[in-house]
Design an enzyme around this catalytic site. Structure first.
Site, mmCIF file in Angstrom:
data_model
loop_
_atom_site.group_PDB
_atom_site.id
_atom_site.type_symbol
_atom_site.label_atom_id
_atom_site.label_comp_id
_atom_site.label_asym_id
_atom_site.label_seq_id
_atom_site.Cartn_x
_atom_site.Cartn_y
_atom_site.Cartn_z
ATOM 1 N N GLY A 150 0.816 -1.203 0.000
ATOM 2 C CA GLY A 150 0.000 0.000 0.000
ATOM 3 C C GLY A 150 0.856 1.261 0.000
ATOM 4 C CB CYS A 151 0.099 4.678 -1.152
ATOM 5 S SG CYS A 151 -1.542 4.907 -0.440
#
Lengths: 339, 339, 339, 339
Positions: A150-151
């Site tokens: 994920g970011c």
């Protein structure tokens, strides 16, 4: 060497569009198919005018067998949840999968169920690897499926990982993260309406965001306190990470730890002492800039990435490069679009 | 009751312009003079076209005796440093002063010198009061000079003060603050150039900003770790404050402490449980919204203000109202310009 | 004099929120009721957190008889179409109406039907007056219902009206208008999603927007070519209007015409020669700034307003002031929130 | 084929930074030197942190002989005026020059002097070619020096050129252009200060901008009325061009003219009927999107480019490709960074 044949499933969201942009410029990837649902049968430029005038295959309805007949690798840029069925069918058909959704980031079905809900294909989780190359490079190379990190987790893992691994800080992370709005995706809603997003600022899901367990797991189970904030800009994440130094550790030792951790990393630049990283300097890239600040027993690490680049599509291609035996930076050498 | 006669010294910066806007709408203030240097002799609308078509006195060259002949109160909206001489001469002439610069925020010359540099008029410091009304209301009423609190300090003091005063947290504050660009003032520079400020994000002066000692002093000497960030928006500060709860303190107790602290405060609204404050909801006002979040031993308090309103001009007028014996919210009842 | 009793129907959109903000600061208006549908029975601060901590009546379900029992004037800030039924029932109950939707801007049912669709209450159109006070002040005073002028039309009428009225230009207007995003309302959609609206620019409904006939009709039937553009900002309209001067008319004559047209207008400021109006200088106000530029036979007039202020809520209150026999600027004297 | 050896003079402004970004990704260009003044002797990442961690030659002090010893082509990204001396010395040393400043856009010294001021090296003007490839492709191939077309002119020439060339419109152009702020360069000033540029909008130099004669000359002397506007975004120009159709010309004929004009142009996409071009869809690229709208005798053409891409660095590289005998799109195939 023949370019690898790759398929892109779900091209019309922001991570899909970014993947498409990057794959078109990737010298060792040949895009053999674009797959979607709502857009099937229509030119991609209708939903993504940025590709007006660019020769591209039309969007096809997703079919695992068809993908398998044309591609060796498939990128999944579909909503969380929708990737479970697609990945399972692609794996069964022998296609290697890079999933950009959250569906294959944990290899433990029970953990996945606690954070999200029971997984429809736990057998896929048994095969998956967490797609954060700086940390799990070796496992990614041979993976049949990768759950691209994920970011927010990417920004925090790169910031806090070296200090935690070296044991120079207590095992607790406070991560005050700031993200651009594109991280919320392309589906309109009250929370991403221009007039409720520009010229203002707020936190959301304070201490209750699902990326906290993802970060914790990638960092070996450390306690993570995570507060994400929505910033009036399109792209970029700045993670401001607060860590407590073990007694006696000073700024020079901290810097030495980070220099060593990143000395061979193409995409991570440790900034000079005193320099503050800025998201605009990594916009559109797979790069991460890191700044270090020490005051007595407090270590503040700041990292910046592009949430759609290193935080999504760039990192997914970095994983693909590893899986395909290519140099890790193939097609990813861009510098930032500045300003 | 006769309106109070007030003078505004330094009208063409952002805090000056905001003071001018607010004073024009203040029913108990009569603006008797505008004073400046570069603009002396010229209509204010030349440097502030927002006042085109509005009847206003021309800008005069600052002269303490002239101010004293026409006004009982003077607002100083001049750069840090420049307020020392002006305040001293105005005090000598019997004018009560509300200084928006940092020059009169400490009553201890030695402390001032450590944070800034030796003060040209330590005798003024002997008279000054810190202009944060929610905390020092009683002292402000009779003050001859008030050093209106800084924007960041106001946001952190309101967020952390109640918990610290009640003794429910350890005496250490981590303040991760996010500010709009107008806080940097009106003089152009590389750090506020549009293309280096919009669509990006960075921290600055990490753990080294002069507002940290200001916050610490207002909160009774507590340790303050302060990291300010520059956000691509004009107005607003969001303070995300991290505090450690004393053992056994739970979320309900925390909420009770904050409810009691703010129950009689006109300008502070404690949001319902789970709600996140947003700077856009206080834009253009003297208001502060507070949100509370607890996870085990961690208390996260989020506060939002308008840096030019409650963080500068609004708070200065609130101080003036106290000094003038007016209801504290006179001329300050605005709600936010939203969106 | 007793304050007028006013009701606000539809408080939770952007024009409703702006009306609420302005009415709370209006010294001669007493808000007796807030009416809505979705929000009925709930505090307004839930949908508009900007009003957290402000004492306000709860939102009631709209009922014309109830409104009539408590108010002499009603502002309608409901979607286009929804105002027809509400206005008719209020008029029948003796309430004077200021409608901010497009439903009562034309007094000719056939014209209305051509631009929109057949009107449900043509008898209301027989009573209505176009709510653009600088142009139709006298009719508004005695009107039972006013259709407050649209945002784009207001900007173009003020820019082009004087030249057309004086006969110094040919009877054709090219209006290249630029609007902030709040003009599109509060309902999220692809066209107002932050990431598709910020950091970019496009025109829409080129030569096909419904405001063109509204402008034309207000200007006496002149031909109007109208191209609206969406600008990445919240508030503000800049109209750049291109007009052809009659042979022999020079810049001095043009200026004289505009000076005379606006000499008694409180809300319109003609800027000095060479000065360019900027939307930021009228933000949050009922003001309009005008700039004039002549090159040979071409006259370029630039006007700026706040689309939610002079373009909607401010102008509606200006109409109300006229209808109520109050000074036209009552409660509208604000200067811009700058920056 | 050996990559061409290229030098970049003036790397630290925005066009320089964009050239550097593009040249690093250009497969047939080998950057042999970076030249500057203020930055000479220092790593480029100091002034452009976007290049942190990227191996680059240090910045050298400009010396024509040194450039000539290492490069066959030089890009000049220095301020207007400063390019005259540099170009002359490079030409004398046998280096082919692509100048991004305004210094070599006219081959007529008298015309240059009227628009700017007398040129220090009129002999260079005798050699120069206007660097707008879609229009002057053939001359550029053999040019020793090219004055790369300005950003606004490029947008207007592409929009208006086909209609004017085909004789379907009267010979007069009204160009209402909207530009992002990066077009104003990297030197801070009041006009590009964040708080005076964001959340607002204004025109500037109405009917008096130096790009008007540049446009006119490129379009064969047609009359140009040009009004530029500053938009709160970094990159992008939207030109809204108003043209009068010759009697009897209809929308279908217009479209046919534009289709023919651009049928072989890689970088220009004519959008489908009714579609509006948006700057965000060409951000970071050398592309141009065009939309056509007809109402009776009025033709509105809208074009979008990236002012730093097709409007500066991209177009300069397109010129270089022509001069070097390379395919015109070498190193320029990027699609937009969206969002």
């Amino acid at each position: 060497m023949e370019p690898r044949r790759v398929a892109l499933v779900g091209a019309t969201g922001y991570t899909g569009a970014e993947l498409l942009r990057l794959l078109l410029g990737h010298p060792q990837a040949r895009l053999t198919g674009l797959y979607g649902r709502a857009q099937a049968g229509r030119p991609i430029a209708e939903s993504l005018p940025a590709f007006a005038g660019v020769a591209l295959p039309p969007v096809s309805r997703f079919d695992a067998a068809e993908v398998a007949s044309q591609a060796d690798f498939a990128f999944l840029a579909v909503p969380h949840g929708a990737a479970q069925e697609a990945a399972a069918s692609l794996l069964a058909a022998g296609v290697r999968v890079i999933d950009l959704s959250a569906d294959h980031r944990f290899d433990d079905p029970a953990f996945y169920a606690r954070v999200y809900s029971p997984h429809a294909h736990p057998e896929s989780l048994a095969l998956t690897t967490y797609g954060q190359p700086e940390r799990f490079r070796d496992r990614i190379r041979d993976a049949r499926i990768v759950g691209s990190a994920g970011c927010y987790p990417t920004s925090v893992i790169l910031a806090a990982g070296p200090a935690l691994d070296a044991g120079i800080v207590l095992p607790e992370v406070i991560a005050d993260c700031k993200s651009g709005v594109s991280g919320a995706g392309r589906v309109p809603g009250a929370g991403t309406h221009f007039s409720e997003t520009s010229e203002g600022l707020h936190a959301y899901k304070t201490l209750a965001h699902r990326h906290a367990p993802e970060i914790s797991r990638a960092l070996g189970g450390v306690r993570v306190r995570f507060v994400p904030h929505l910033i009036p800009m399109n792209r970029g994440i700045l993670a401001t990470v607060y860590l407590r130094l073990q007694p006696g550790v000073d700024a020079a030792q901290v810097r030495a730890v980070y220099e060593k951790a990143f000395e061979n990393e193409t995409f991570v630049a440790l900034l000079p002492a005193g320099a503050h990283p800025d998201t605009r300097h990594v916009r559109g890239t797979n790069r991460c800039h890191i700044g270090l600040f020490v005051d007595d027993d407090l270590l503040v690490v700041q990292s910046v990435i592009d949430n759609l680049g290193k935080g999504a599509a760039g990192q997914a291609i970095q994983c693909f490069n590893l899986m395909a035996g290519l140099p890790e930076d193939t097609g990813l050498q861009h510098t930032a679009l500045f300003p």
